[in-house]
Design a protein around this motif. Structure first.
Motif, PDB file in Angstrom:
ATOM      1  N   LEU A  22       0.829  -1.221   0.000  1.00 20.59           N
ATOM      2  CA  LEU A  22       0.000   0.000   0.000  1.00 20.59           C
ATOM      3  C   LEU A  22       0.854   1.256   0.000  1.00 20.59           C
ATOM      4  O   LEU A  22       0.556   2.238  -0.703  1.00 20.59           O
ATOM      5  CB  LEU A  22      -0.933  -0.004   1.222  1.00 20.59           C
ATOM      6  N   ARG A  23       1.900   1.233   0.797  1.00 22.32           N
ATOM      7  CA  ARG A  23       2.773   2.403   0.863  1.00 22.32           C
ATOM      8  C   ARG A  23       3.454   2.650  -0.484  1.00 22.32           C
ATOM      9  O   ARG A  23       3.628   3.805  -0.909  1.00 22.32           O
ATOM     10  CB  ARG A  23       3.826   2.198   1.957  1.00 22.32           C
ATOM     11  N   ALA A  24       3.787   1.583  -1.207  1.00 19.54           N
ATOM     12  CA  ALA A  24       4.399   1.738  -2.520  1.00 19.54           C
ATOM     13  C   ALA A  24       3.424   2.378  -3.504  1.00 19.54           C
ATOM     14  O   ALA A  24       3.808   3.193  -4.354  1.00 19.54           O
ATOM     15  CB  ALA A  24       4.868   0.378  -3.037  1.00 19.54           C
ATOM     16  N   VAL A  25       2.137   2.009  -3.419  1.00 19.67           N
ATOM     17  CA  VAL A  25       1.130   2.609  -4.293  1.00 19.67           C
ATOM     18  C   VAL A  25       1.013   4.105  -4.015  1.00 19.67           C
ATOM     19  O   VAL A  25       0.939   4.945  -4.940  1.00 19.67           O
ATOM     20  CB  VAL A  25      -0.228   1.907  -4.114  1.00 19.67           C
ATOM     21  N   GLU A  26       1.010   4.477  -2.709  1.00 18.60           N
ATOM     22  CA  GLU A  26       0.899   5.898  -2.357  1.00 18.60           C
ATOM     23  C   GLU A  26       2.113   6.685  -2.841  1.00 18.60           C
ATOM     24  O   GLU A  26       1.980   7.813  -3.353  1.00 18.60           O
ATOM     25  CB  GLU A  26       0.766   6.047  -0.840  1.00 18.60           C
ATOM     26  N   GLN A  27       3.301   6.085  -2.688  1.00 14.88           N
ATOM     27  CA  GLN A  27       4.501   6.776  -3.156  1.00 14.88           C
ATOM     28  C   GLN A  27       4.485   6.955  -4.683  1.00 14.88           C
ATOM     29  O   GLN A  27       4.903   7.974  -5.215  1.00 14.88           O
ATOM     30  CB  GLN A  27       5.742   6.000  -2.717  1.00 14.88           C
ATOM     31  N   ALA A  28       3.960   5.913  -5.410  1.00 20.56           N
ATOM     32  CA  ALA A  28       3.854   6.038  -6.877  1.00 20.56           C
ATOM     33  C   ALA A  28       2.871   7.138  -7.261  1.00 20.56           C
ATOM     34  O   ALA A  28       3.059   7.864  -8.247  1.00 20.56           O
ATOM     35  CB  ALA A  28       3.429   4.700  -7.468  1.00 20.56           C
ATOM     36  N   LEU A  29       1.789   7.251  -6.439  1.00 17.72           N
ATOM     37  CA  LEU A  29       0.801   8.297  -6.700  1.00 17.72           C
ATOM     38  C   LEU A  29       1.404   9.683  -6.520  1.00 17.72           C
ATOM     39  O   LEU A  29       1.186  10.601  -7.329  1.00 17.72           O
ATOM     40  CB  LEU A  29      -0.402   8.103  -5.782  1.00 17.72           C
TER      41      LEU A  29
ATOM     42  N   LYS B 296       1.200  13.262 -16.331  1.00 21.50           N
ATOM     43  CA  LYS B 296       1.219  11.826 -16.620  1.00 21.50           C
ATOM     44  C   LYS B 296       0.299  11.038 -15.710  1.00 21.50           C
ATOM     45  O   LYS B 296       0.235   9.806 -15.790  1.00 21.50           O
ATOM     46  CB  LYS B 296       2.648  11.279 -16.483  1.00 21.50           C
ATOM     47  N   ARG B 297      -0.396  11.722 -14.787  1.00 29.07           N
ATOM     48  CA  ARG B 297      -1.261  11.006 -13.856  1.00 29.07           C
ATOM     49  C   ARG B 297      -2.385  10.241 -14.556  1.00 29.07           C
ATOM     50  O   ARG B 297      -2.720   9.118 -14.147  1.00 29.07           O
ATOM     51  CB  ARG B 297      -1.850  11.971 -12.840  1.00 29.07           C
ATOM     52  N   PRO B 298      -3.015  10.756 -15.557  1.00 28.61           N
ATOM     53  CA  PRO B 298      -4.089   9.979 -16.201  1.00 28.61           C
ATOM     54  C   PRO B 298      -3.625   8.632 -16.707  1.00 28.61           C
ATOM     55  O   PRO B 298      -4.410   7.671 -16.736  1.00 28.61           O
ATOM     56  CB  PRO B 298      -4.533  10.904 -17.344  1.00 28.61           C
ATOM     57  N   GLU B 299      -2.354   8.541 -17.095  1.00 30.97           N
ATOM     58  CA  GLU B 299      -1.843   7.252 -17.579  1.00 30.97           C
ATOM     59  C   GLU B 299      -1.469   6.313 -16.414  1.00 30.97           C
ATOM     60  O   GLU B 299      -1.614   5.094 -16.508  1.00 30.97           O
ATOM     61  CB  GLU B 299      -0.613   7.480 -18.461  1.00 30.97           C
ATOM     62  N   ALA B 300      -0.972   6.890 -15.306  1.00 30.26           N
ATOM     63  CA  ALA B 300      -0.478   6.074 -14.177  1.00 30.26           C
ATOM     64  C   ALA B 300      -1.600   5.594 -13.276  1.00 30.26           C
ATOM     65  O   ALA B 300      -1.521   4.510 -12.686  1.00 30.26           O
ATOM     66  CB  ALA B 300       0.549   6.862 -13.366  1.00 30.26           C
ATOM     67  N   LEU B 301      -2.687   6.397 -13.159  1.00 29.76           N
ATOM     68  CA  LEU B 301      -3.709   6.075 -12.169  1.00 29.76           C
ATOM     69  C   LEU B 301      -4.432   4.754 -12.444  1.00 29.76           C
ATOM     70  O   LEU B 301      -4.683   3.976 -11.522  1.00 29.76           O
ATOM     71  CB  LEU B 301      -4.707   7.227 -12.070  1.00 29.76           C
ATOM     72  N   PRO B 302      -4.781   4.404 -13.675  1.00 30.19           N
ATOM     73  CA  PRO B 302      -5.424   3.083 -13.899  1.00 30.19           C
ATOM     74  C   PRO B 302      -4.536   1.918 -13.477  1.00 30.19           C
ATOM     75  O   PRO B 302      -5.028   0.920 -12.946  1.00 30.19           O
ATOM     76  CB  PRO B 302      -5.685   3.093 -15.409  1.00 30.19           C
ATOM     77  N   ASP B 303      -3.227   2.073 -13.678  1.00 32.04           N
ATOM     78  CA  ASP B 303      -2.313   0.993 -13.253  1.00 32.04           C
ATOM     79  C   ASP B 303      -2.301   0.868 -11.738  1.00 32.04           C
ATOM     80  O   ASP B 303      -2.264  -0.239 -11.197  1.00 32.04           O
ATOM     81  CB  ASP B 303      -0.908   1.296 -13.783  1.00 32.04           C
ATOM     82  N   LEU B 304      -2.369   2.021 -11.055  1.00 33.32           N
ATOM     83  CA  LEU B 304      -2.409   1.976  -9.584  1.00 33.32           C
ATOM     84  C   LEU B 304      -3.699   1.327  -9.104  1.00 33.32           C
ATOM     85  O   LEU B 304      -3.694   0.581  -8.108  1.00 33.32           O
ATOM     86  CB  LEU B 304      -2.283   3.395  -9.018  1.00 33.32           C
ATOM     87  N   MET B 305      -4.816   1.576  -9.803  1.00 31.09           N
ATOM     88  CA  MET B 305      -6.078   0.937  -9.415  1.00 31.09           C
ATOM     89  C   MET B 305      -5.981  -0.583  -9.584  1.00 31.09           C
ATOM     90  O   MET B 305      -6.493  -1.345  -8.759  1.00 31.09           O
ATOM     91  CB  MET B 305      -7.221   1.494 -10.257  1.00 31.09           C
ATOM     92  N   ARG B 306      -5.363  -0.999 -10.679  1.00 28.86           N
ATOM     93  CA  ARG B 306      -5.189  -2.451 -10.884  1.00 28.86           C
ATOM     94  C   ARG B 306      -4.322  -3.071  -9.778  1.00 28.86           C
ATOM     95  O   ARG B 306      -4.600  -4.161  -9.303  1.00 28.86           O
ATOM     96  CB  ARG B 306      -4.561  -2.713 -12.253  1.00 28.86           C
ATOM     97  N   ARG B 307      -3.294  -2.345  -9.371  1.00 32.57           N
ATOM     98  CA  ARG B 307      -2.434  -2.844  -8.285  1.00 32.57           C
ATOM     99  C   ARG B 307      -3.228  -2.962  -6.984  1.00 32.57           C
ATOM    100  O   ARG B 307      -3.073  -3.937  -6.237  1.00 32.57           O
ATOM    101  CB  ARG B 307      -1.222  -1.936  -8.108  1.00 32.57           C
ATOM    102  N   LEU B 308      -4.072  -1.977  -6.717  1.00 34.15           N
ATOM    103  CA  LEU B 308      -4.880  -2.035  -5.497  1.00 34.15           C
ATOM    104  C   LEU B 308      -5.883  -3.195  -5.552  1.00 34.15           C
ATOM    105  O   LEU B 308      -6.120  -3.884  -4.551  1.00 34.15           O
ATOM    106  CB  LEU B 308      -5.618  -0.724  -5.296  1.00 34.15           C
ATOM    107  N   ASP B 309      -6.486  -3.383  -6.730  1.00 30.17           N
ATOM    108  CA  ASP B 309      -7.420  -4.516  -6.860  1.00 30.17           C
ATOM    109  C   ASP B 309      -6.703  -5.851  -6.652  1.00 30.17           C
ATOM    110  O   ASP B 309      -7.244  -6.776  -6.032  1.00 30.17           O
ATOM    111  CB  ASP B 309      -8.071  -4.482  -8.244  1.00 30.17           C
TER     112      ASP B 309
END
Length: 446
Positions: free
Chosen positions: A381-388, A395-408
């Motif tokens: 979880l902390r890695a996802v927050e740091q990536a965010l 570039k956030r629109p491109e990165a955010l879907p990948d972060l959602m997949r990681r959280l799922d």
């Protein structure tokens, strides 16, 4: 079949404790305890050997007969007793001193305390009396041992205890061994010579159970010498005792013998090497109690075995047995099981001292292992927050879907994690925190 498996999976998933984690937490303690027990088994007090050599006596002797009885009794406890014939007491002492035998029968008067200590020998107790049997041909008229001068008397080979014993008996009568012809035949051929009339007499020192003694007491033309001065002999030679062969004891119907005979008797002693395993000493003394503890021709019930009547120092284990009886555990358990517990008690106290601090370590270790399954996802979880936070605005629109997949993916794997019910609160907290991070990602995406 599928629903059954699913139910069993849920049972394991929602169990009160985790058996696997409990075993892992207990593993070091269990290994340490097993290692300590194995070390105690091998080093603290070695197990008794399963084979022992018992040196007996001549063929058809009482020693040989009793040796068979000892072998039979010890075989019940898994101990193989190898019997060795010998000439008698002197040879038995020699074999014990040289290590060629572990235990043997020895006649009192064959050695003394100082010699026994130098040879490393200990006594397991006196077993029975061995009267001196002087059998003569009927034509030979002897009322006193001084009348043996000039006769041919067989006393047996020097390896037995009889030649030395009889020389001492002659000595107190003022008779020199050279004044009569002393034969050195073994018991069986000497008996043949006596019955054939080629010798005047022969001397045995044996328990009455010996087959040759039984035969000669009932043989016409053979008479037994009466030691009418038996009490005086016991004063001059302290290792002797005065016993009486009662009238009719051999055969009441035929009145054999026809009168009471006064006899002098040393005692038979069970002698062992000093290094004999204590458990084997206990076994042999217990066997001696069973074999020799009854009433007999010259003894009362319970008179033998005894630590008395022996010039050889009594082993500590044998003395304890005569004082306190058999070891406590051996009264209620089989020999090998009792021996195992008796050997392991020396490691119990150190193990208890070791288990007390270890028992305080195991519960925290178990808790740590369970909670570590939950805590390791917080790193994800902390890695996802740091990536965010590191994603640039453009570039956030491109990165955010990948972060959602990681959280799922994290949530899916967390839901598959098996954890005891006692720690379910930590799992639910983790899932709420996953949802919290997801809300942050969604807010950033909006």
């Amino acid at each position: 079949m599928q629903p059954v498996r699913r139910v069993m999976s849920n049972v394991r998933k929602f169990s009160t404790i985790s058996l696997r984690d409990m075993l892992v937490a207990l593993g070091p303690t269990v290994v340490l305890v097993i290692a300590a027990c194995v070390a105690a088994w091998l080093l603290v007090d070695p197990a008794p050997p399963r084979q022992v050599v018992l040196v007996t006596g001549q063929e058809n002797s009482a020693y040989e007969e009793f040796g068979r009885q000892y072998a039979k009794l010890l075989a019940k406890n898994g101990i193989q007793v190898t019997l060795q014939r010998s000439l008698g007491s002197q040879e038995n002492l020699q074999r014990l001193a040289e290590g060629r035998a572990d235990i043997g029968f020895v006649q009192s008067g064959s050695t003394n305390e100082a010699q026994a200590e130098r040879r490393g020998l200990v006594s397991l107790g006196s077993l029975f009396t061995e009267p001196v049997w002087l059998f003569l041909r009927d034509p030979v008229k002897v009322d006193n041992l001084t009348q043996l001068r000039g006769l041919t008397i067989n006393v047996g080979p020097e390896g037995t205890g009889v030649p030395n014993l009889f020389r001492q008996i002659l000595s107190v009568n003022g008779v020199e061994p050279g004044e009569l012809r002393l034969g050195a035949l073994e018991n069986t051929p000497a008996t043949v010579e006596l019955l054939a009339g080629r010798i005047d007499g022969l001397v045995f020192s044996s328990a009455p159970e010996a087959p040759l003694i039984q035969m000669l007491l009932q043989t016409p033309g053979i008479k037994l010498f009466d030691f009418t001065q038996a009490e005086a002999y016991t004063r001059r030679l302290p290792f002797l005792t005065h016993v009486v062969l009662p009238r009719g004891i051999v055969d009441l119907g035929r009145d054999i013998p026809s009168k009471d005979y006064q006899l002098i008797a040393p005692t038979a002693t069970l002698v062992a090497r000093e290094g004999l395993h204590p458990a084997l000493i206990d076994l042999f003394v217990q066997a001696a109690t069973e074999i020799h503890g009854g009433a007999g021709w010259f003894q009362q019930q319970g008179q033998f075995p005894t630590p008395r009547y022996t010039e050889i120092p009594v082993a500590h284990e044998a003395a304890r047995f005569y004082r306190d009886g058999p070891p406590l555990l051996q009264r209620y358990m089989r020999f090998w099981l009792a021996n195992l517990f008796e050997r392991m008690w020396v490691v119990i106290v150190p193990l208890l001292a070791l288990l007390i601090p270890l028992s305080k370590v195991v519960p925290p270790l178990y808790v740590w292992r369970i909670r570590s399954r939950v805590y390791r996802w917080y790193g994800q979880l902390r890695a996802v927050e740091q990536a965010l936070e590191a994603a640039q605005a453009d570039k956030r629109p491109e990165a955010l879907p990948d972060l959602m997949r990681r959280l799922d993916d994290i949530e899916r794997r967390v839901n598959q994690t098996s954890i005891p019910l006692a720690f379910a609160d930590a799992l639910y907290e983790l899932r709420s925190h996953i949802n919290f991070v997801r809300q942050r990602v969604r807010a950033a995406l909006a």
